[in-house]
Scaffold this active site. Structure first.
Site, PDB file in Angstrom:
ATOM      1  N   THR A   1       3.549 -16.974  12.527  1.00  0.00           N
ATOM      2  CA  THR A   1       4.423 -17.476  11.812  1.00  0.00           C
ATOM      3  C   THR A   1       4.551 -16.454  10.472  1.00  0.00           C
ATOM      4  O   THR A   1       3.488 -16.312   9.694  1.00  0.00           O
ATOM      5  CB  THR A   1       4.107 -18.874  11.498  1.00  0.00           C
ATOM      6  N   GLU A   2       5.673 -16.168   9.976  1.00  0.00           N
ATOM      7  CA  GLU A   2       6.263 -15.474   8.825  1.00  0.00           C
ATOM      8  C   GLU A   2       5.141 -14.305   8.748  1.00  0.00           C
ATOM      9  O   GLU A   2       5.020 -13.774   7.722  1.00  0.00           O
ATOM     10  CB  GLU A   2       5.873 -16.345   7.791  1.00  0.00           C
ATOM     11  N   LEU A   3       4.764 -13.781  10.094  1.00  0.00           N
ATOM     12  CA  LEU A   3       3.835 -12.477   9.876  1.00  0.00           C
ATOM     13  C   LEU A   3       2.675 -12.683   9.050  1.00  0.00           C
ATOM     14  O   LEU A   3       2.219 -11.752   8.537  1.00  0.00           O
ATOM     15  CB  LEU A   3       4.545 -11.252   9.575  1.00  0.00           C
TER      16      LEU A   3
ATOM     17  N   TRP B   1       5.502 -11.817   5.354  1.00  0.00           N
ATOM     18  CA  TRP B   1       6.498 -11.085   4.948  1.00  0.00           C
ATOM     19  C   TRP B   1       7.806 -11.164   3.946  1.00  0.00           C
ATOM     20  O   TRP B   1       8.675 -10.874   3.845  1.00  0.00           O
ATOM     21  CB  TRP B   1       7.216 -10.677   6.348  1.00  0.00           C
TER      22      TRP B   1
END
Lengths: 396, 380
Positions: free
Chosen positions: A145-147, A298
């Site tokens: 999730t969200e890198l 990110w």
């Protein structure tokens, strides 16, 4: 010969109803189907449908040389199944070309890797099974999730059967090094693909920015920039939200024309090619170690978790939510997991001023406090349903 | 630059926010321009940080004209229309700019504009449409229509009021410049009420309403939310500070709702007493049906009370960190009150963030700089 790797994050949350104190103990339906369908209709019309069709055509016309990977969440597929099954069929059609890869994700787009490794694993497996069932693909590369990335996570991800992970090419971790190579974690568990934030953001954020000296961005110009990395890089990772096409960047900005021309401009240059994440981790050797003990993401300029867990409201909600894990009965597990979706926490973000515009995107709330109040009321109800004997409303 | 400012009231002889806003505006403006402030009648005011002249020496027992919205007597009418000539009888020097406030100084500023032939600004703190919930007094409305049109420039205090000026008064947008009020973030002396101090000790929550008890300010909507809040938090006291034509109706409603135990009316309070109540409150609710700007939310924040406001309170248009509701949505008012009282972490963060943001956005220096800019533009 640098390989261009596209990763498109495809996700929509299940937004909550307006849930007041009067609903606590009375109303077990938390999710706003009507609103969710409204947003999904719009995004299917403006983005998923035109963009996926275009990508299909491009793969056909390039005879499979144009390749893209998707990080599509389970919760999105559930919504699509309910309201837009034709989009799933479109994904399946794309899958048959062989030029498409589905990257592993948390099923619920959750922050579980930070709070419960047990539930994190279960969600990743759920997603893996879904991808297997829908596309008959065995996902080999993982995107949290969200890198979100931190060193400790690599062992867990490896044990789940992955050999690579995507994350952000955070400049202060890389220092002088380039994101355009394959890295690995300190314990050599996973290969790491790092997002080239400059080139990715050129498309996803700056494409239509008139203040930008490179505006307007053409496919020819962009391919020239990619080409200039020849000899100084092996992979160029372009990771972005899929909504970039048609939603973050409206159709009127020319984003679809850009996407339409880009594969040909890239393939015209003999030193460039498109590859999938699982291909590049096989093809290229690792060139160094990438390490971060603290979670990176990110997001924003800080590349940290503050958009989701930056203030007291967000932290409190996350702590309460995950503290329920041990008591959650099987029939409430799905609801509990849907509440883990990172978007609910994103809506409570109070760092408005620099990055505010992006945060407001598709946000059903007027402000972060309303978002908290709504979510917190839902949590109170969930607590009551787990332990019906506890009167949560007795003050202290 | 010489500015002649045509005022109506100044604290402590003020009926509400208008006088306060005029005072701080004039105080700050006086540092940068040559300012003369006029009042229609002599009042025992001294030590103002700017020069005040009185258009008439006649001292009348001061009663507030603003409170009696639906009553214009002959004296008031006469006062409004003779204000301009009277100023001229005590002051003849030609200014560069004329600046007036609201409808009652409209005829005066027009008269002086014709006489001196200089640009006139009419500062619109509120319109009759907003004050009465679209049920205007015909004479006041007529005066507004006529003199808003005659003024060279209008300065509404918020976008909300600008919209009213354009849509209802048919004023061309080109002569309208929104000038948000500033706010003075100094803390004043406090006087605490023993009664409220005791309530706090006994663990009561205190919810505050501050404003005139009139339709425009929406006190009845907050009152209707009391039984809903009481269900969740029985030890909650709603304190209504203010006076006005709705008072007896509110008393009656309190009994009808059966919430006498949870409601207090304090009548109009000012200065130390008012600030003391602010600083004891847990939450300030501003349910205005229409409030062009609204100083009360900022006063609350100044004394560290979190504030929730109606969507029709102008100040909300400038703030991100503010929780808003539809004034008629009684359940939502109750939802927010209970939520803020129950969820302390949110209450604290909300208070800090809304206070910081307000302090950044509302200060008189900023407002005055913007105003002087406008003056200069219009003089060119």
């Amino acid at each position: 010969m640098p390989s261009i790797v596209f990763y498109f994050k495809v996700h929509q949350p299940e937004r909550l109803k307006h849930y007041t104190i009067f609903d606590i103990g009375e109303n077990p339906n938390y999710f706003d189907d009507e609103r969710n369908k409204f947003y999904l209709d719009r995004i299917v019309r403006k983005c998923y449908f035109p963009a996926l069709n275009l990508i299909y055509e491009l793969i056909k016309e390039t005879r499979g040389r144009f390749k893209v990977s998707f990080g599509a969440t389970g919760i999105l597929f559930e919504e699509l199944r309910k309201w837009h099954p034709e989009v799933i069929e479109l994904f399946q059609k794309l899958n048959k070309t062989g030029s498409v890869e589905f990257v592993g994700e948390t099923y619920y787009h959750s922050l579980a890797s930070l709070y419960s490794i047990k539930d994190f694993k279960e969600q990743v497996i759920l997603h893996k099974n879904l991808i297997k069932k829908l596309f008959n693909q065995e996902s080999k590369v993982f995107a949290n999730t969200e890198l979100i990335y931190f060193d400790e996570l690599t062992k867990v991800v490896k044990d789940l059967g992955f050999s690579g992970i995507l994350t952000e090419g955070v400049p202060w971790i890389l220092e002088w090094r380039s994101p355009n190579f394959i890295y690995e974690d300190p314990e050599k568990k996973l290969k790491i693909l790092l997002r080239n934030y400059k080139l990715s953001d050129d498309i996803s954020f700056r494409f239509s920015a008139r203040w930008w000296e490179e505006w307007p961005l053409t496919a020819d110009k962009f391919a020239t920039w990619l080409e200039s990395h020849n000899g100084q890089g092996e992979v160029i990772n372009l990771f972005m939200d899929f909504e970039t096409f048609g939603e973050h960047q409206w159709e009127e900005t020319g984003i679809f024309e850009f996407l339409k021309a880009l594969p040909f401009e890239v393939l015209k240059r003999k030193d460039l090619e498109f590859s999938l994440p699982s291909e590049v981790i096989e093809k290229y050797p690792t060139r160094g170690t990438f390490s971060s003990e603290k979670p990176i993401t990110w997001a924003d300029t800080e590349r940290d978790l503050t958009a989701w867990l930056g203030n007291e409201m967000q932290k409190e909600c996350a702590e309460i939510l995950y503290s329920l894990e041990k008591d959650i009965p099987f029939y409430l597990k799905e609801v509990w997991r849907k509440l883990q979706t990172a978007d609910h926490f994103y809506y409570m973000c109070t760092k408005w001023f620099a990055d505010g515009d992006v945060h407001k995107y598709f946000n059903p709330y007027d402000n972060p406090y309303d978002a908290y109040l709504n979510f917190r009321n839902v949590l109170e109800d969930l607590k009551m349903r787990i332990k019906p004997n506890v009167k949560v409303y007795l003050r202290n | 630059m010489k500015v002649l400012m045509i005022g109506w009231e100044l604290p402590p002889f003020n009926s509400g926010g208008l006088g306060v806003a005029c005072f701080y505006l004039a105080k700050e403006l006086n540092k940068k321009v040559d300012l003369i402030f006029t009042l229609p009648q002599r009042l025992p005011i001294n030590n103002t940080p700017f020069k005040v002249i009185f258009a008439s020496d006649f001292i009348k027992k001061f009663s507030s004209y603003l409170e009696k919205k639906h009553f214009i007597d002959h004296n008031l009418y006469d006062l409004i229309f003779s204000y301009g000539p009277r100023i001229l009888s005590v002051y003849q020097e030609k200014p560069d700019i004329l600046h007036s406030h609201d409808w009652f100084s409209g005829p005066a500023v027009h008269f002086l504009k014709e006489y001196f032939n200089v640009p006139s600004f009419l500062h619109v703190h509120s319109t009759e449409i907003e004050r009465t919930g679209n049920n205007p007094h015909p004479i006041i409305f007529q005066i507004e229509k006529e003199y808003f049109a005659k003024a060279d420039y209008l300065l509404p205090v918020s976008d909300l009021t600008k919209e009213v000026l354009v849509k209802i008064y048919n004023i061309s947008e080109e002569k309208i410049f929104v000038l948000p009020n500033g706010f003075s973030w100094e803390k004043n002396n406090l006087e605490f009420s023993n009664y409220l101090l005791n309530l706090k000790k006994e663990g009561w929550n205190i919810i505050l309403f501050v404003g005139r008890l009139t339709l425009q300010k929406g006190p009845d909507y907050l009152l209707r939310a009391v039984p809903l809040v009481k269900k969740f938090l029985p030890q909650t006291k709603f304190v209504f500070v203010g006076s006005g034509d709705m008072f007896s109706k509110l008393i009656k409603l309190t009994y009808e709702l059966g919430v006498q135990e949870n409601v207090i009316f304090t009548n109009f309070l000012r200065d130390e007493k008012l600030y003391g109540i602010y600083s004891l409150a847990d939450l300030l609710v501003v349910p205005s049906v229409a409030d062009p700007f609204g100083l009360v939310p900022l006063e609350g924040l100044n004394y560290d009370v979190p504030v929730i406001i109606s969507k029709t309170t102008g100040v909300g248009y400038y703030l991100n960190n503010i929780m808003r509701f539809d004034f008629w949505d009684i359940r939502e008012i109750a939802n927010k009150i209970v939520g803020i009282l129950k969820y302390q972490k949110m209450r604290n963060l909300y208070l800090i963030n809304s206070k910081i943001e307000s302090q950044q956005k509302f200060c008189w220096t900023k407002t005055v700089d913007k105003l002087i800019n406008l003056y200069q533009k219009c003089l060119q």
